[in-house]
Write a protein that holds these residues in place. Structure first.
Motif, PDB file in Angstrom:
ATOM      1  N   LYS A  86     -29.689  -6.909 -46.921  1.00 45.29           N
ATOM      2  CA  LYS A  86     -30.049  -5.566 -46.472  1.00 45.29           C
ATOM      3  C   LYS A  86     -30.678  -5.643 -45.081  1.00 45.29           C
ATOM      4  CE  LYS A  86     -28.794  -3.720 -50.368  1.00 45.29           C
ATOM      5  NZ  LYS A  86     -27.551  -2.902 -50.454  1.00 45.29           N
ATOM      6  N   ILE A  87     -30.190  -4.805 -44.187  1.00 46.12           N
ATOM      7  CA  ILE A  87     -30.673  -4.802 -42.812  1.00 46.12           C
ATOM      8  C   ILE A  87     -31.448  -3.508 -42.565  1.00 46.12           C
ATOM      9  CG2 ILE A  87     -30.007  -4.923 -40.378  1.00 46.12           C
ATOM     10  CD1 ILE A  87     -27.443  -6.376 -41.361  1.00 46.12           C
ATOM     11  N   LEU A  88     -32.693  -3.645 -42.181  1.00 48.54           N
ATOM     12  CA  LEU A  88     -33.568  -2.501 -41.945  1.00 48.54           C
ATOM     13  C   LEU A  88     -34.070  -2.530 -40.505  1.00 48.54           C
ATOM     14  CD1 LEU A  88     -35.840  -2.832 -45.130  1.00 48.54           C
ATOM     15  CD2 LEU A  88     -33.637  -1.658 -44.946  1.00 48.54           C
ATOM     16  N   ALA A  89     -34.308  -1.344 -39.959  1.00 47.92           N
ATOM     17  CA  ALA A  89     -34.922  -1.225 -38.637  1.00 47.92           C
ATOM     18  C   ALA A  89     -35.969  -0.119 -38.705  1.00 47.92           C
ATOM     19  CB  ALA A  89     -33.881  -0.903 -37.567  1.00 47.92           C
ATOM     20  N   CYS A  90     -37.165  -0.419 -38.196  1.00 51.39           N
ATOM     21  CA  CYS A  90     -38.259   0.556 -38.202  1.00 51.39           C
ATOM     22  C   CYS A  90     -38.927   0.566 -36.843  1.00 51.39           C
ATOM     23  CB  CYS A  90     -39.300   0.208 -39.257  1.00 51.39           C
ATOM     24  SG  CYS A  90     -38.701   0.231 -40.950  1.00 51.39           S
ATOM     25  N   ASP A  91     -39.306   1.762 -36.384  1.00 51.47           N
ATOM     26  CA  ASP A  91     -40.059   1.836 -35.133  1.00 51.47           C
ATOM     27  C   ASP A  91     -41.542   1.679 -35.431  1.00 51.47           C
ATOM     28  OD1 ASP A  91     -41.002   4.275 -36.075  1.00 51.47           O
ATOM     29  OD2 ASP A  91     -39.844   5.492 -34.671  1.00 51.47           O
TER      30      ASP A  91
ATOM     31  N   LEU B  36     -46.309  -0.130 -38.239  1.00 48.28           N
ATOM     32  CA  LEU B  36     -44.935   0.145 -38.635  1.00 48.28           C
ATOM     33  C   LEU B  36     -44.827   1.604 -39.061  1.00 48.28           C
ATOM     34  CD1 LEU B  36     -42.421  -1.755 -38.899  1.00 48.28           C
ATOM     35  CD2 LEU B  36     -42.806  -1.675 -41.356  1.00 48.28           C
ATOM     36  N   ASP B  37     -43.776   2.294 -38.584  1.00 42.81           N
ATOM     37  CA  ASP B  37     -43.714   3.739 -38.834  1.00 42.81           C
ATOM     38  C   ASP B  37     -42.427   4.144 -39.541  1.00 42.81           C
ATOM     39  OD1 ASP B  37     -44.776   6.287 -38.804  1.00 42.81           O
ATOM     40  OD2 ASP B  37     -44.060   6.758 -36.787  1.00 42.81           O
ATOM     41  N   GLU B  38     -41.426   4.629 -38.831  1.00 40.73           N
ATOM     42  CA  GLU B  38     -40.284   5.282 -39.459  1.00 40.73           C
ATOM     43  C   GLU B  38     -38.998   4.466 -39.334  1.00 40.73           C
ATOM     44  OE1 GLU B  38     -41.429   9.943 -38.881  1.00 40.73           O
ATOM     45  OE2 GLU B  38     -40.363   8.968 -37.234  1.00 40.73           O
ATOM     46  N   PRO B  39     -38.072   4.626 -40.307  1.00 44.39           N
ATOM     47  CA  PRO B  39     -36.767   3.971 -40.204  1.00 44.39           C
ATOM     48  C   PRO B  39     -35.989   4.482 -38.993  1.00 44.39           C
ATOM     49  CG  PRO B  39     -37.155   4.792 -42.429  1.00 44.39           C
ATOM     50  CD  PRO B  39     -38.220   5.385 -41.562  1.00 44.39           C
TER      51      PRO B  39
END
Length: 251
Positions: free
Chosen positions: A216-221, A231-234
Motif C-alpha cells: 500500500k502506497i500512501l502520501a500525506c502532507d 502529519l496532516d492530510e492524504p
C-alpha cells in the motif's frame, strides 16, 4: 513534533552535503549543520530564508550550534512556501500519528497494539513494524521536499537504498505481512504526489510493481511551521510518468 528553539537566517551557500553558511539576523555569518544530505538545489538558493534549530545550552558533543531544518521556497506568482527539510522529521511525525491513531493504514482496522521503530526484515531495516490483532505490518517512510506547481515528487536524486526497501517490502507482502510505504510531504498546498521519473525511472517502475504485489502506497502532507511539523492530510497519488505541465488542476 516541536523543535525546542529555532531562529531565522539567510542562506549563503552550501559547502558540502553536511555544512552550509548562513547569515544570522544580527548580520554575523556562521556555519550550520544541514539535516538533509539530498541535493535540495531547488530549495537552498542563495538569499533564501531558512530556519535553524538552535542547540545553545544543550550542545553535548555537537560542534555546531545550529542545524538547518526548514526553508522558504519562493514561487513566482504563488508566494512563498515553507518546506521542512529535516530528514529525521518524517519518521518522528509518522510515529506520533501512529501512536495517536491519526494515520490510518488500509486493511488494518483495529487499534495498533505494537509500534516498533527500526525493525529488521531480510536484508533491510524498515522504519516501523506494527501489529493489530493478528495483522502484522512493515512501514517504510520517505520524506518528500521536491515540488513543482503543486506536484510533489520523490526522489530528488537516485536512491538505490530506496529501491532495495521497496523490493524487500514486496517480499514481505508475498510472505503474508501487510506492507506500506508512507511518503511524508514536508509542506502543505500539494495537489498530487508521484514518482520522479526524470531523476530515476526505475523508482517509479518499482513502485508500480510494489502496488501490484499488494504494497500500500500512501502520501500525506504536513502542517509546517518554523518550529514544528505535523502529519496532516492524504494527498492524491499518480504513479504514472506525468509531468507537472501536463496537470490541469480543478478549481
Amino acid at each position: 513534533m516541536k523543535y525546542e528553539k529555532t531562529v531565522k537566517a539567510t542562506f549563503i551557500e552550501r559547502e558540502n552535503r553536511f555544512i552550509a553558511r548562513v547569515r544570522l539576523q544580527d548580520g554575523s555569518e556562521t556555519k550550520v549543520h544541514v539535516k538533509n544530505t539530498g541535493r535540495c538545489r531547488e530549495l537552498l538558493v542563495p538569499g533564501c530564508t531558512v530556519f535553524l534549530e538552535d542547540f545553545m545550552g544543550r550542545m553535548g558533543t555537537r560542534k555546531m550550534q545550529y542545524s538547518l531544518i526548514a526553508v522558504e521556497k519562493d514561487r513566482p506568482g504563488s508566494g512563498k512556501l515553507l518546506i521542512n527539510m529535516d530528514s529525521q522529521a518524517p519518521n518522528r511525525v509518522v510515529q506520533e500519528a501512529l501512536e495517536a491513531g491519526r494515520l490510518k493504514l488500509p486493511g488494518i482496522s483495529g487499534h495498533l497494539t505494537l509500534i516498533k521503530p527500526e525493525k529488521t526484515y531480510g536484508k533491510s531495516r524498515f522504519d516501523f513494524y506494527v501489529e493489530s490483532g493478528d495483522e502484522k505490518a512493515f512501514i517504510e517512510v520517505k520524506g518528500v521536499t521536491l515540488e513543482e506547481a503543486g506536484f510533489a515528487r520523490f526522489p530528488d536524486a537516485p536512491t538505490e537504498r530506496g529501491l532495495k526497501h521497496i523490493n524487500e517490502l514486496i517480499e514481505a507482502a508475498e510472505n503474508g505481512y501487510r506492507a506500506f510505504i508512507v511518503f511524508v510531504i514536508q509542506m502543505k498546498e500539494m495537489h498530487l504526489f508521484g514518482p520522479n521519473y526524470e531523476t530515476q525511472p526505475e523508482f517509479g517502475e518499482t513502485l508500480i510493481k510494489a502496488e501490484k504485489a499488494g504494497v500500500k502506497i500512501l502520501a500525506c502532507d504536513c502542517k509546517t511551521g518554523p518550529d514544528s511539523l505535523e502529519l496532516d492530510e492524504p494527498v492524491a497519488i499518480d504513479l504514472t510518468n506525468i509531468e507537472p505541465e501536463e496537470i490541469k488542476w480543478e478549481h
